[in-house]
Design a protein around this motif. Structure first.
Motif, short mmCIF file in Angstrom:
data_model
loop_
_atom_site.label_atom_id
_atom_site.label_comp_id
_atom_site.label_asym_id
_atom_site.label_seq_id
_atom_site.Cartn_x
_atom_site.Cartn_y
_atom_site.Cartn_z
N ARG A 6 0.85 -1.19 0.00
CA ARG A 6 0.00 0.00 0.00
C ARG A 6 0.88 1.24 0.00
N GLU A 15 -11.94 0.56 4.10
CA GLU A 15 -11.36 -0.72 3.71
C GLU A 15 -12.40 -1.84 3.81
N TYR A 59 -14.87 -3.06 0.71
CA TYR A 59 -14.48 -3.80 -0.50
C TYR A 59 -14.83 -5.27 -0.34
N ASN A 101 -5.38 -5.33 4.38
CA ASN A 101 -6.68 -5.57 3.75
C ASN A 101 -6.94 -7.06 3.53
N SER A 102 -5.89 -7.89 3.61
CA SER A 102 -6.05 -9.32 3.34
C SER A 102 -6.42 -10.12 4.58
N GLN A 147 -9.82 -3.32 10.22
CA GLN A 147 -10.19 -3.01 8.85
C GLN A 147 -11.23 -3.99 8.30
N GLY A 148 -11.73 -4.90 9.15
CA GLY A 148 -12.73 -5.85 8.65
C GLY A 148 -13.56 -6.45 9.76
#
Length: 859
Positions: A119, A389, A392, A800-801, A832-833
């Motif tokens: 990133r 984030e 997505y 993000n993964s 972020q998730g």
């Protein structure tokens, strides 16, 4: 979401003040590839709206110095302060003066690290044929990572023009959004490349890349030069991507009715890339596997994916780049539409691939999430970068695209396209909200688009439409479809959401005539007047509605008996998919699904077979041993029978989808079906395929690798590991890497987990570790590995993964393990998730209940 606000910039601590607006950036960037650092300078032309004491911008992971603020002839040094929590930098005149309304020049020197997190401005590496490692510096700015490469106003509505200059080693290639307008060798031997100004655009669309790269000769697409840029030595893999790019660009110009808004298009293959691709204006970056390919070795699915992704990113040049969402809550505006356009473009590129039928499978992933109580609306409040984030996901992309497709089919393709063109023309170079799109479509169609669509975008979930016979035709009713809640109880299914559902009906009447009707179901129920009672019916005719259908027992039996004769393939797909979803939700038994699949044993369509086999594999995974054996026999018998009809060997000139279907059936028969003849044939094909002097049809070759791995021993493992490391195409590399997950031996499986954690590129490793949890026997071993190495893995992998890696827990299906997983994530936050992880946990519990309900009854 981190916090709730009233939606204004003033109450959101992550939003910038609106007192200073940028109009232009002039950036000089100097990457040091060997030292993994970069330095640079930025000059920002801005307009002060009202007197202010300071300028607040975005900056993260940067060292900033020599900052000045100039108005007219007066330049003042600026004191620099940072707020790392909100990733903001404040410049304050050192003499205490105020900045007055009018023009302002902001200057700042900066320095940073070329990171390994994929990133901002980051490093990517590759090894050439001579074994030498080369480093590339490349960028990924979406959503909020331009601030990690240079100080900027890093929000989508702060549009500006960008001028970029790069100072790089003379033997390396530099690429940015504009074409090179001047290039000179400096006294120290480096080269200074200056690029043409960009159009007015958002910071997240900027890009600059430098490395040992080369480019194809440009293809002229209506006066726009289009190239593929890649690491040196891979030019032989560019022809197909170049063909796809040229077709897509021309087709999209025609569809939109607006010329391409840039001056050139570079499609850039990057060895390390966290996403699939990124729509940087004129400098689009891709994973290598999604751009570079040898069509003689790639499967139909792999080639389709390349066309899809190229078309998706090019579609963004208008929908996203030319017209941009106002804030990150509107990500769906660009991503859903680009997903819709990718399918439309690929369908035009190769109509024989039946791309809209294929989209049903992708829509199914959105159905799966949207049936959870932890789902979210397509559009919801975004406060922080972490919230952005989390947007997505399949709801933004696949659900968004599905409801857009449903609207297009309801309005008609011509009226829909006219509305899109009106929207783009009216808002070019500006920012919009969802209602702007609805207004444009209402103008072009005369239909109440906003009232129809708001429920689909601003409400989570979707309806199931139940269908009962009626003396005049049919009675249809809607209610929300839910799988169920957490570990202790089923979710409340009494929720009263009502959608405006475009119901398309086709029916055979008792009188013998076939009729079609279109109904906008806006109440909880309605009668569809067909002129009399029906013999059979299909609701969601054409298969494009974003809703499920549940027929009464008599209607289901009637349509199932004649499905192969009276339903289109996409409608048969919907029948199978809806039935399996009913099993997962507890509204139908596994036996009902197995009976339907058995009745469809003469099916010839690829996509229907994929859903049938997928459902059988899902039941096989949760069945007790006797049930597993019975399902393995059924999978074997169905697949080998269908293979016998299709033919075990490819035929010259046969359709691409028949070749793909052969691979699907072959893998099912030899994998879960454990057919010994198929396994023996797979080994023969595997041996032939790795002999470069012989050719095996790619779809069959790929299936043979999977079957050989599933039946393989340590010798086979070592060979596939070596084939992965020496692969000559990105697709082959990934194919052999994924095959390592299929070996049944526990020690080999544990070796694979270590390989993923330490050696495999971080763009792939998190997804592969997630997939490891779906292994039929060793999923709990993979979970234990991830749990025990959590800190190490989350430090190494792109942020993000991490939610994607956690997605593998969905396949776990014992109550004890589910409790352990839930307890773990209650103590290990994924900022972020967080919502995505909550969805994974809920779906895991759905799987637990499915196993407890059906596991002992199957077979």
């Amino acid at each position: 979401m981190t916090l709730q606000t009233d939606g204004s910039t003033e109450t959101n601590p992550y939003r910038l003040p609106r007192g200073v607006l940028p109009t232009r950036y002039d950036i000089i960037i100097e990457p040091d590839l060997d030292g993994a650092r970069f330095i640079g300078e930025v000059e920002i032309s801005a307009a002060v709206q009202a007197p202010v004491d300071s300028v607040t911008m975005n900056a993260a992971d940067l060292e900033c110095s020599a900052a000045t603020l100039r108005q007219g002839d007066t330049a003042v040094a600026a004191e620099v302060s940072f707020d790392p929590d909100t990733e903001r930098m404040t410049l304050r005149p050192s003499d205490g003066s105020r900045l007055e309304p009018g023009d302002l020049q902001i200057r700042c020197a900066f320095a940073g690290v070329l990171n390994d997190q994929l990133r901002g401005f980051y490093r990517s590496t590759f090894v050439d044929d001579a074994g030498e490692t080369h480093t590339i510096a490349t960028t990924q700015f979406e959503s909020t990572n331009a601030r990690r490469a240079f100080p900027c106003f890093d929000e989508p509505d702060f549009k500006a023009v960008f001028g970029v200059t790069m100072i790089v080693p003379a033997d390396l290639m530099a690429v940015s959004c504009g074409e090179v307008v001047s290039s000179e060798i400096l006294a120290d031997g480096r080269r200074r490349d200056t690029f043409a100004d960009t159009m007015l655009m958002s910071t997240y669309l900027m890009a600059f890349i430098v490395g040992d790269l080369e480019a194809t000769e440009p293809a002229d697409v209506g006066g726009v030069p289009l190239r593929i840029v890649h690491v040196r030595g891979k030019s032989a893999l560019t022809e197909f991507g170049l063909e796809a790019g040229a077709f897509a660009l021309a087709w999209l110009v025609d569809y939109y009715g607006i010329g391409y808004p840039g001056t050139k298009v570079d499609l850039i293959a990057v060895p390390d890339f966290a996403f699939g691709a990124m729509e940087n204006m004129g400098a689009i970056t891709f994973r290598e596997t999604l751009l570079l390919a040898d069509p003689q070795k790639a499967t139909t699915a792999e080639l389709l994916r390349i066309v899809d992704v190229v078309a998706h990113e090019l579609a963004h040049m208008w929908f996203g780049n030319l017209v941009t969402m106002d804030w990150w809550n509107g990500i769906w505006l660009k991503e859903a539409f680009a997903t819709f356009m990718q399918v439309a473009t690929t369908d035009a590129f190769r109509p024989e691939w039946k791309r809209w039928d294929e989209f049903s499978i992708e829509r199914g992933a959105a159905f799966d999430v949207d049936a959870l109580s932890t789902t979210r609306p397509v559009e919801y409040e975004v406060v922080s970068p972490a919230d952005a984030e989390g947007m997505y996901d399949v709801l933004t992309y696949e659900k968004g695209a599905a409801v857009v497709r449903m609207l297009e089919q309801y309005l008609g393709a011509d009226r829909f396209a006219a509305g899109v063109g009106h929207y783009l023309e009216q808002h070019s170079y500006a920012n919009t909200t969802t209602t702007d799109l609805w207004d444009a479509l209402e103008t072009s169609s005369g239909e109440p688009v906003r009232s129809v669509m708001d429920g689909w975008i601003f409400t989570g979930g979707y309806p199931i439409v139940s269908v009962e016979p009626h003396r005049d035709g049919l009675r249809v009713a809607q209610h929300r479809f839910l799988y169920g809640g957490g570990p202790s109880a089923e979710a409340d299914r009494s929720e009263a959401e009502i959608w405006s559902v475009p119901v398309m009906v086709r029916a055979r009447l008792a009188s013998g005539s076939t009729v079609e009707r279109r109904l906008l179901l806006t109440d909880d129920s309605a009668v569809v007047d067909l002129g009399g009672p029906v013999e059979w019916t299909v609701v969601n005719s054409g298969g494009h509605g974003y809703y499920r259908v549940r027929y009464s027992a008599d209607l289901l039996a009637a349509v199932s008996r004649q499905a192969l004769e009276v339903l289109e393939p996409i409608e048969r797909y919907g029948l199978v998919d809806d039935t399996y979803a009913a099993v997962v939700a507890g509204d139908a038994s596994a036996a009902e699904f197995i009976g339907l699949v058995t009745d469809l044993g003469s099916e010839t369509d690829l996509h229907v077979w994929q859903r049938m086999i997928g459902g059988l594999k899902g039941l096989h995974a949760i069945a007790e041993p006797d049930g597993r054996d019975a399902l393995a026999v059924l999978i074997r018998d169905l697949a080998t029978t269908a293979l016998g009809v299709l033919g075990f060997e490819p035929q010259p000139g046969e359709p691409d989808l028949d070749r793909e279907l052969r691979g699907v059936l072959f893998e099912a028969a030899g994998g879960r079906g454990r057919d010994e003849l198929v396994r023996a044939r797979a080994r023969e094909l595997f041996e032939t395929a790795i002999d470069s002097s012989a050719a095996v049809e790619p779809n069959l070759a790929a299936a043979a690798v999977q079957v050989a791995a599933a039946a393989g021993d340590e010798t086979d493992y070592e060979r596939m590991l070596e084939l992965y490391r020496s692969a000559d195409t990105p697709q082959s590399e990934l194919r052999y890497l994924q095959s390592l997950l299929l070996f049944e031996d526990l020690e080999l499986f544990e070796r694979t987990l270590e390989l993923f954690a330490a050696e495999v590129r971080t763009q792939n490793a998190p997804y592969l570790l997630g997939a490891a949890m779906t292994h039929l026997d060793h999923g709990p071993v993979a979970w234990a590995f991830i749990r025990n190495r959590w800190s190490e893995l989350t430090d190494r992998f792109p942020q993000n993964s991490i939610p994607r890696m956690a997605g593998g827990i969905r396949a776990l299906h014992t109550r004890e393990l589910a409790r352990e997983v839930e307890a773990f994530f209650s103590e290990h936050e994924v900022p972020q998730g967080g919502l995505t992880v909550a969805q994974h946990i809920e779906k895991m519990w759905v799987n637990v209940r499915l196993r407890e309900r059906e596991g002992a009854r199957i077979g």
